[in-house]
Design a protein around this motif. Structure first.
Motif, PDB file in Angstrom:
ATOM      1  N   VAL A 242      12.357   8.176  74.484  1.00 52.87           N
ATOM      2  CA  VAL A 242      11.207   7.469  74.917  1.00 52.87           C
ATOM      3  C   VAL A 242      10.327   7.749  73.866  1.00 52.87           C
ATOM      4  CG1 VAL A 242       9.745   6.542  76.424  1.00 52.87           C
ATOM      5  CG2 VAL A 242      11.942   7.297  77.285  1.00 52.87           C
TER       6      VAL A 242
ATOM      7  N   ARG B  68      -1.949   1.998  64.667  1.00 50.64           N
ATOM      8  CA  ARG B  68      -3.131   1.974  64.101  1.00 50.64           C
ATOM      9  C   ARG B  68      -3.401   0.933  63.045  1.00 50.64           C
ATOM     10  NH1 ARG B  68      -6.081   5.455  67.025  1.00 50.64           N
ATOM     11  NH2 ARG B  68      -7.859   4.647  65.968  1.00 50.64           N
TER      12      ARG B  68
ATOM     13  N   ALA C 170      -4.998  -0.728  68.093  1.00 47.96           N
ATOM     14  CA  ALA C 170      -4.405   0.492  68.370  1.00 47.96           C
ATOM     15  C   ALA C 170      -4.044   0.736  69.414  1.00 47.96           C
ATOM     16  CB  ALA C 170      -5.794   1.218  68.050  1.00 47.96           C
ATOM     17  N   VAL C 171      -2.699   1.034  69.398  1.00 48.75           N
ATOM     18  CA  VAL C 171      -1.713   1.468  70.628  1.00 48.75           C
ATOM     19  C   VAL C 171      -0.830   2.317  70.613  1.00 48.75           C
ATOM     20  CG1 VAL C 171      -0.196  -0.014  72.038  1.00 48.75           C
ATOM     21  CG2 VAL C 171      -1.894  -1.375  71.143  1.00 48.75           C
ATOM     22  N   GLU C 172      -0.946   3.283  71.495  1.00 49.65           N
ATOM     23  CA  GLU C 172      -0.327   4.501  71.469  1.00 49.65           C
ATOM     24  C   GLU C 172       1.153   4.283  72.141  1.00 49.65           C
ATOM     25  OE1 GLU C 172      -2.059   8.586  72.604  1.00 49.65           O
ATOM     26  OE2 GLU C 172      -0.864   7.908  74.407  1.00 49.65           O
ATOM     27  N   GLY C 173       1.385   3.712  73.214  1.00 48.30           N
ATOM     28  CA  GLY C 173       2.750   3.582  73.724  1.00 48.30           C
ATOM     29  C   GLY C 173       2.968   4.711  74.346  1.00 48.30           C
ATOM     30  N   PRO C 174       4.444   5.112  74.675  1.00 49.60           N
ATOM     31  CA  PRO C 174       5.309   4.106  74.852  1.00 49.60           C
ATOM     32  C   PRO C 174       5.156   2.872  75.902  1.00 49.60           C
ATOM     33  CG  PRO C 174       6.024   5.920  76.030  1.00 49.60           C
ATOM     34  CD  PRO C 174       4.944   6.355  75.523  1.00 49.60           C
ATOM     35  N   LEU C 175       5.960   2.054  75.829  1.00 48.03           N
ATOM     36  CA  LEU C 175       5.767   0.957  76.769  1.00 48.03           C
ATOM     37  C   LEU C 175       6.064   1.481  78.349  1.00 48.03           C
ATOM     38  CD1 LEU C 175       5.183  -2.165  77.105  1.00 48.03           C
ATOM     39  CD2 LEU C 175       7.583  -2.657  77.086  1.00 48.03           C
ATOM     40  N   ASN C 176       5.907   1.190  79.224  1.00 45.06           N
ATOM     41  CA  ASN C 176       6.649   1.560  80.794  1.00 45.06           C
ATOM     42  C   ASN C 176       7.452   0.505  81.273  1.00 45.06           C
ATOM     43  OD1 ASN C 176       4.334  -0.324  81.154  1.00 45.06           O
ATOM     44  ND2 ASN C 176       3.263   1.084  82.754  1.00 45.06           N
ATOM     45  N   VAL C 177       8.002  -0.060  80.476  1.00 47.09           N
ATOM     46  CA  VAL C 177       9.373  -0.872  80.759  1.00 47.09           C
ATOM     47  C   VAL C 177      10.467  -0.567  79.735  1.00 47.09           C
ATOM     48  CG1 VAL C 177      10.157  -3.020  81.458  1.00 47.09           C
ATOM     49  CG2 VAL C 177       7.724  -2.668  81.551  1.00 47.09           C
TER      50      VAL C 177
ATOM     51  N   ARG D 160       4.556  -5.513  78.041  1.00 48.05           N
ATOM     52  CA  ARG D 160       5.184  -5.360  79.361  1.00 48.05           C
ATOM     53  C   ARG D 160       5.713  -6.579  80.304  1.00 48.05           C
ATOM     54  NH1 ARG D 160       1.591  -2.786  84.104  1.00 48.05           N
ATOM     55  NH2 ARG D 160       3.450  -1.953  85.331  1.00 48.05           N
TER      56      ARG D 160
ATOM     57  N   TRP E  97      11.484   2.325  73.998  1.00 49.12           N
ATOM     58  CA  TRP E  97      12.492   2.803  74.560  1.00 49.12           C
ATOM     59  C   TRP E  97      13.941   2.745  74.077  1.00 49.12           C
ATOM     60  CZ3 TRP E  97      12.408   4.622  80.054  1.00 49.12           C
ATOM     61  CH2 TRP E  97      11.230   4.808  80.286  1.00 49.12           C
TER      62      TRP E  97
ATOM     63  N   GLU F  94      -3.657  -9.112  75.271  1.00 44.54           N
ATOM     64  CA  GLU F  94      -3.327  -7.548  74.659  1.00 44.54           C
ATOM     65  C   GLU F  94      -2.007  -7.215  74.573  1.00 44.54           C
ATOM     66  OE1 GLU F  94      -5.351  -5.099  73.960  1.00 44.54           O
ATOM     67  OE2 GLU F  94      -7.305  -5.810  74.703  1.00 44.54           O
TER      68      GLU F  94
ATOM     69  N   PHE G 151       0.023  -4.584  74.665  1.00 36.87           N
ATOM     70  CA  PHE G 151       0.399  -3.954  75.626  1.00 36.87           C
ATOM     71  C   PHE G 151       0.786  -4.666  76.822  1.00 36.87           C
ATOM     72  CE2 PHE G 151       0.981  -0.937  79.034  1.00 36.87           C
ATOM     73  CZ  PHE G 151       1.929   0.144  78.464  1.00 36.87           C
ATOM     74  N   ASN G 152      -0.219  -5.486  77.419  1.00 37.99           N
ATOM     75  CA  ASN G 152       0.016  -6.200  78.544  1.00 37.99           C
ATOM     76  C   ASN G 152       1.325  -7.236  78.364  1.00 37.99           C
ATOM     77  OD1 ASN G 152      -1.889  -5.330  80.023  1.00 37.99           O
ATOM     78  ND2 ASN G 152      -3.387  -6.657  79.684  1.00 37.99           N
TER      79      ASN G 152
END
Lengths: 448, 448
Positions: free
Chosen positions: A183, A189, A194-201, A107, A163, A101, A103-104
């Motif tokens: 941020v 999309r 489909a990824v909203e974000g933001p990243l958490n790093v 990150r 970020w 994925e 996102f994973n």
């Protein structure tokens, strides 16, 4: 960077063809004197001492090779473990777009970049097998995998940009650690994601990880040109490597990018000894007895054919070899084997040795001076910006390269005596990318 | 393990509620004197010196909190980096079943177990948000997430079993590193996952990572009982903790497991000072000024209600609070807040402080002796096998605990003076699981 100071970039591929035995040995004992991490750490420290740019590890999520060689740690975990042990050397894990994925992955890689203080990269591959470990769907075909990969990489890059560099402020009194206006959601999309974000790093000292790419097929080159900053490629001849180099640098220029901002790094297997004769003898001895699993690997390399009924001293019949476009994985590498089989009429035995010793990558056997000459020739003649080394003598081969070839390159002014920077981008001469959401956007992205 | 030698197990939660500021500070400067990894490494080394069992980190794949506090590295990468720096302490990353592929996760965690030489665990969570970073599908409801999680964990465990302990042999002469008959496909075909296997990472010295679980709802307890070996739970009172302890140990016994093979570890926030009075003053000062983002966190904790129009010194009206079963995430934790709000009629301000200081976990304020008394009381009265500590004074609180509370526990014979083993299982007193594919199957799985 002026041409006068242009220097060779050097990386090491951990799991080189033909060098899995020492590593297997490290993993084999229930409790080896040398732990598994210790095996990697010793090499990492040695190559950091030799001022190498980076360490890399190839990868597959397929278990077809599980019976063939000792399994190795997953690349992101391995390089995270090495991040705490090293200080300067770059860390280049290979991870597939097909089975992760965005996102994973964004990150984890950005975390690796933070934990290593700006030394991470991502070697992007699309994988040609492994699908049976991820559900019922068949693996997408070559072109489809690259289309999906292009969107995957785009999502990862957007997340890395989510970020801005100055998003974190240190204002204890007001209990504010993060500036919300710095941020950004990415709201991606697309066709596949489909990824909203933001990243958490947050961003690292080098912005985000360096992007490597390892496919050299037509699809692979078209995929790499818009974004790749390092290219791992298999090249057998100077002329072939020059053509590839010119082609890819031209494609990069066509995308409006500076061709200096992509480093083309052919893989290179080495067998090194004090005299050419003893190097050749060493090489011959090493491959007198080719492990049985190599036949299966060669059959896979040739598009999944069966070679078991053939006379090993005869060429492979042309009708056995599939057309290039019909091969769904490692297409450009297959092209190399196919050329040797068809044009040079190599025997099965000779192809087996090519597979066992270098898996189709370039191979050089000789003295430290001869190795240095070869590296210099390709580097000065538009065939390479550096090399991804695959010493086929295991840790011994790495030691000979670091101890004997590197000093020659340094004396010739072709390789650094000390690190120029403490980030991977800094050492590779690559710019720190700005966030696409930041101000000023395009300008910052170009500034070194 | 005989009752006479039963000892307290201690872990530290890195990202404790109320202790994010020092960590933010480490991340805030462009190039801090102290790197991000250095921040974690110092704590890890200190707690290894104090003989702690493990370090743990909570996790979310949601970015809702990105604006509230400095982002932290992803758990698997963080603990892989710490694996290279530490030698004895266990490493417990939290990873969600909802947003990961079992093959990728099994592989990374088993790699961490290999790289740390048998010190890895997996704290299994199902996540109650984050779905907008993983496509268009809404997040499954509470029960469905746990059904999926149960199959996910089962697939991961099968993959960990796919290599028998003696699968790797070191026979250079014959070029055989892996015994094919000791590596097994899992051919899993369930409701949610289809995974062929085998994994491409071998077993570690402790077999495979220890399995932690962090949900205490009815769904969570039913999920944990068949497999969990460590339980992270939020408990406010001795009676409540005793009931939870007895309930879960009973469920474990009902599954045919030894109740000693699951360690129940309530979270515990501490504020420690030389006198009780100064500890109380310290605590009051700390929460005089509650950060604004805590209101939003409390609203989420209470099932997503809006508290902004309420008088902060009045109780939350009962009609604002949703029924327990209607809450889709952190259900058992909500139960704690709901009890305080309804039965004890706590004001919004007091609930805010509970959220800011411990997020609903137990909290103890006092001298080192008083802290030790509390740990001892719960431990000896069937409420806890140990604790997951969340010192709310940041690294300072960790130092006070390690330097002043640990020696008291050691003097009382309640905590080790040296590690019993060099694996996490060994220190926690958990058996090394055999592979389900190995011989003899059930017997080996029970042997310590």
């Amino acid at each position: 960077m002026s041409q006068a100071h242009r220097q060779i970039k050097l990386g090491l591929l951990f799991n080189s063809p033909g060098s899995d035995r020492p590593e297997s040995a490290a993993a084999a004992d229930g409790r080896p004197a040398h732990s598994l991490l210790g095996y990697y750490a010793d090499i990492a420290r040695r190559l950091e001492q030799a001022r190498f740019d980076f360490l890399m590890v190839a990868d597959t999520v397929s278990t077809e090779s599980a019976h063939q060689q000792a399994p190795r740690p997953e690349p992101v975990t391995l390089f995270s473990a090495l991040a705490g042990i090293t200080r300067h050397i770059g860390l280049v894990p290979t991870v597939s777009t097909t089975f992760t994925e965005p996102f994973n992955l964004a990150r984890q890689l950005q975390s690796l970049d933070q934990l290593s203080d700006g030394r991470a990269a991502w070697n992007v591959v699309t994988s040609s097998n492994g699908e049976r470990n991820f559900g019922d769907a068949p693996i997408p075909d070559h072109g489809e995998r690259y289309r999906r990969a292009a969107e995957h990489v785009e999502v990862v890059r957007k997340l890395w940009d989510s970020w801005e560099d100055d998003a974190i402020v240190n204002d204890h009194g007001r209990h504010i650690a993060v500036r919300a206006d710095k941020v950004h959601r990415i709201d991606h999309r697309g066709r596949y994601y489909a990824v909203e974000g933001p990243l958490n790093v947050a961003r690292s000292r080098q912005g985000h990880p360096v992007l490597f790419q390892a496919g050299s097929s037509e699809d692979g080159k078209a995929f790499a040109a818009p974004f790749a900053e390092g290219i791992y490629t298999a090249q057998q001849t100077l002329a072939g490597a020059q053509a590839f180099y010119a082609d890819l640098k031209g494609r990069v220029r066509a995308h409006g990018r500076d061709p200096e901002h992509i480093k083309i790094l052919p893989g290179l297997c080495t067998v090194i000894a004090d005299t050419e004769e003893s190097a050749r003898r060493l090489d011959d001895e090493q491959w007198n007895d080719i492990p049985p699993h190599v036949l299966r690997a060669l059959e896979q390399q040739l598009g999944g054919i069966d070679l078991s009924d053939l006379d090993p001293d005869q060429p492979v019949p042309a009708e056995r070899l599939p057309a290039l476009f019909a091969v769904q994985g490692r297409q450009s590498r297959y092209g190399i084997f196919r050329d040797f089989a068809l044009s040079e009429r190599w025997s099965v035995r000779r192809l087996l040795r090519l597979q066992a010793s270098s898996a189709g990558h370039g191979r050089i056997v000789g003295t430290p001076e001869q190795i240095a000459d070869h590296l210099q020739e390709w580097f000065l003649n538009g065939a390479a910006d550096g090399y991804i080394l695959m010493p086929s003598q295991g840790p011994g081969g790495i030691e000979i390269f670091a101890g004997e070839v590197v000093p020659i390159l340094q004396r010739r002014g072709l390789f650094r005596r000390d690190y120029e920077a403490d980030t991977l981008r800094g050492n590779l001469g690559l710019p720190v990318p700005g966030s696409r959401f930041g101000q000023p956007p395009a300008h910052a992205a170009r500034a070194g």
